[in-house]
Design a protein around this motif. Structure first.
Motif, PDB file in Angstrom:
ATOM      1  N   VAL A   8      35.955 -67.403-118.444  1.00  0.00           N
ATOM      2  CA  VAL A   8      37.146 -68.133-117.571  1.00  0.00           C
ATOM      3  C   VAL A   8      36.738 -68.239-116.189  1.00  0.00           C
ATOM      4  O   VAL A   8      36.484 -69.223-115.612  1.00  0.00           O
ATOM      5  N   ALA A   9      35.470 -66.904-115.542  1.00  0.00           N
ATOM      6  CA  ALA A   9      35.306 -66.896-114.858  1.00  0.00           C
ATOM      7  C   ALA A   9      33.925 -67.717-114.446  1.00  0.00           C
ATOM      8  O   ALA A   9      33.570 -68.630-113.009  1.00  0.00           O
ATOM      9  N   CYS A  10      32.970 -68.327-115.492  1.00  0.00           N
ATOM     10  CA  CYS A  10      31.677 -68.900-115.717  1.00  0.00           C
ATOM     11  C   CYS A  10      32.162 -70.343-115.662  1.00  0.00           C
ATOM     12  O   CYS A  10      31.086 -71.006-115.645  1.00  0.00           O
ATOM     13  N   THR A  11      33.391 -70.558-115.926  1.00  0.00           N
ATOM     14  CA  THR A  11      33.325 -72.088-116.264  1.00  0.00           C
ATOM     15  C   THR A  11      33.294 -73.193-114.975  1.00  0.00           C
ATOM     16  O   THR A  11      33.020 -74.264-115.056  1.00  0.00           O
ATOM     17  N   ARG A  12      33.476 -72.320-113.428  1.00  0.00           N
ATOM     18  CA  ARG A  12      33.680 -73.036-112.427  1.00  0.00           C
ATOM     19  C   ARG A  12      32.347 -72.697-111.345  1.00  0.00           C
ATOM     20  O   ARG A  12      31.854 -73.070-110.772  1.00  0.00           O
ATOM     21  N   MET A  13      30.724 -72.388-112.596  1.00  0.00           N
ATOM     22  CA  MET A  13      30.005 -72.049-112.033  1.00  0.00           C
ATOM     23  C   MET A  13      28.705 -73.208-111.999  1.00  0.00           C
ATOM     24  O   MET A  13      28.787 -73.705-112.761  1.00  0.00           O
ATOM     25  N   THR A  14      28.050 -73.681-111.122  1.00  0.00           N
ATOM     26  CA  THR A  14      26.762 -74.244-111.469  1.00  0.00           C
ATOM     27  C   THR A  14      26.106 -73.246-111.818  1.00  0.00           C
ATOM     28  O   THR A  14      26.266 -72.595-112.426  1.00  0.00           O
ATOM     29  N   GLN A  17      24.139 -70.690-110.535  1.00  0.00           N
ATOM     30  CA  GLN A  17      24.646 -69.635-111.056  1.00  0.00           C
ATOM     31  C   GLN A  17      24.855 -69.301-112.586  1.00  0.00           C
ATOM     32  O   GLN A  17      24.546 -67.833-112.385  1.00  0.00           O
ATOM     33  N   GLN A  18      25.055 -70.248-113.266  1.00  0.00           N
ATOM     34  CA  GLN A  18      25.278 -69.204-113.957  1.00  0.00           C
ATOM     35  C   GLN A  18      23.667 -69.138-115.329  1.00  0.00           C
ATOM     36  O   GLN A  18      23.807 -67.957-115.565  1.00  0.00           O
ATOM     37  N   GLU A  65      19.998 -78.025-112.862  1.00  0.00           N
ATOM     38  CA  GLU A  65      20.753 -79.206-112.156  1.00  0.00           C
ATOM     39  C   GLU A  65      19.986 -80.056-111.616  1.00  0.00           C
ATOM     40  O   GLU A  65      20.441 -81.512-111.073  1.00  0.00           O
TER      41      GLU A  65
END
Length: 68
Positions: A8-14, A17-18, A65
């Motif tokens: 869940v914490a990784c879902t809002r990462m760019t 960041q991932q 990105e």
């Protein structure tokens, strides 16, 4: 529960960041494993592998990105 929180914490990462997080985790595991097999200090191998993996993951994520 810990794995769910991690996903869940990784879902809002760019992607950058991932990439850094994934690279660090894979690099740390690989560094520790290689150091342990080679008869060295697994902790030092994990630190070096994690650092190098984070740098490589950041570069790859940054390039992903830029494509979008």
């Amino acid at each position: 529960m810990v794995l769910t929180l991690g996903f869940v914490a990784c879902t809002r990462m760019t992607p950058t960041q991932q990439g850094a997080l994934s690279g660090a985790a894979i690099g740390a595991a690989a560094g520790a494993g290689i150091s342990a097999i080679a008869g060295g200090n697994a902790g030092v191998g994990a630190l070096l592998g994690g650092g190098l993996g984070a740098v490589a993951g950041t570069v790859v994520g940054s390039q992903q990105e830029r494509r979008y």
